[in-house]
Design a protein around this motif. Structure first.
Motif, short mmCIF file in Angstrom:
data_model
loop_
_atom_site.label_atom_id
_atom_site.label_comp_id
_atom_site.label_asym_id
_atom_site.label_seq_id
_atom_site.Cartn_x
_atom_site.Cartn_y
_atom_site.Cartn_z
N LYS A 107 -5.76 3.18 3.75
CA LYS A 107 -5.11 2.14 2.96
C LYS A 107 -5.70 2.14 1.56
O LYS A 107 -6.90 2.33 1.40
N GLU A 108 -4.85 1.91 0.57
CA GLU A 108 -5.30 1.89 -0.81
C GLU A 108 -5.86 0.52 -1.18
O GLU A 108 -5.27 -0.50 -0.85
N TYR A 109 -6.99 0.54 -1.90
CA TYR A 109 -7.60 -0.67 -2.44
C TYR A 109 -7.99 -0.40 -3.88
O TYR A 109 -8.65 0.60 -4.17
N LYS A 110 -7.60 -1.30 -4.78
CA LYS A 110 -7.98 -1.16 -6.18
C LYS A 110 -9.37 -1.74 -6.38
O LYS A 110 -9.68 -2.83 -5.87
N MET A 139 0.85 -1.18 0.00
CA MET A 139 0.00 0.00 0.00
C MET A 139 0.90 1.24 0.00
O MET A 139 1.42 1.65 1.03
N LEU A 152 -13.03 -5.49 -4.26
CA LEU A 152 -11.75 -4.81 -4.08
C LEU A 152 -10.62 -5.83 -4.09
O LEU A 152 -10.76 -6.93 -3.53
N GLU A 153 -9.50 -5.45 -4.71
CA GLU A 153 -8.34 -6.33 -4.72
C GLU A 153 -7.91 -6.66 -3.31
O GLU A 153 -7.83 -5.77 -2.45
#
Length: 178
Positions: free
Chosen positions: A53-56, A1, A71-72
């Motif tokens: 936190k980043e989620y694709k 992340m 989400l990934e």
């Protein structure tokens, strides 16, 4: 992340409400108008345990009155449930550029509201859509305001005369007795 994100640089676009199904999908409540605009952002920031936190975004679809998203890295119901009631944001710098007389709602929250008589009516607490495309600004009394009255003021050109983001003020044609 990758990347550190701080609250001031994040715009909240919605929230995860709960899990959807057993394959890690989540139900999403979008604050965007139309609600599907949240899906234009391929990477979401979710505030998990106080940290962004980043989620694709892997996949999405309309679901009832809301949306469902995959989400990934979220592959089962337990992982999805762990995201229940988590805010969804994006870096504010990713928002589209607005026309000169347009504003995002989040920019108006906290601004002081003055009427044409020079009376401080309060501060913007929130905005909401009352249906049919009519927006309403909720103004709460604050220090220095003429009273502690809550006011619901239609956010229309005839009433909202000027929005001064730099000056932190909105001028309205609204009588204090309304």
């Amino acid at each position: 992340m990758a990347g550190q994100h701080v609250d001031q640089d994040i715009t909240i676009l919605g929230k995860v409400t709960t899990a959807f199904g057993i394959k890690g999908w989540v139900k999403v409540y979008s604050y965007t108008d139309p609600m599907t605009n949240i899906l234009q952002y391929p990477v979401w920031l979710l505030k998990v345990n106080g940290q962004w936190k980043e989620y694709k975004l892997r996949d999405s679809r309309p679901q009832g009155k809301g949306l469902a998203a995959a989400l990934e890295g979220i592959n089962d119901r337990d992982q999805a449930l762990a995201l229940s009631q988590v805010e969804i944001g994006i870096p504010t710098s990713d928002l589209p550029e607005l026309e000169e007389d347009e504003h995002y709602w989040f920019q108006l929250v906290g601004l002081k509201v003055m009427n044409t008589e020079g009376q401080l009516l309060g501060q913007v607490k929130e905005l909401f859509d009352s249906g049919g495309g009519n927006q309403v600004v909720v103004v709460k009394g604050c220090e220095g305001s003429i009273d502690k009255q809550q006011r619901l003021i239609p956010f229309v050109d005839a009433i909202v005369l000027e929005v001064d983001l730099e000056g932190g003020e909105i001028q309205v044609d609204w009588d204090a007795d309304f």
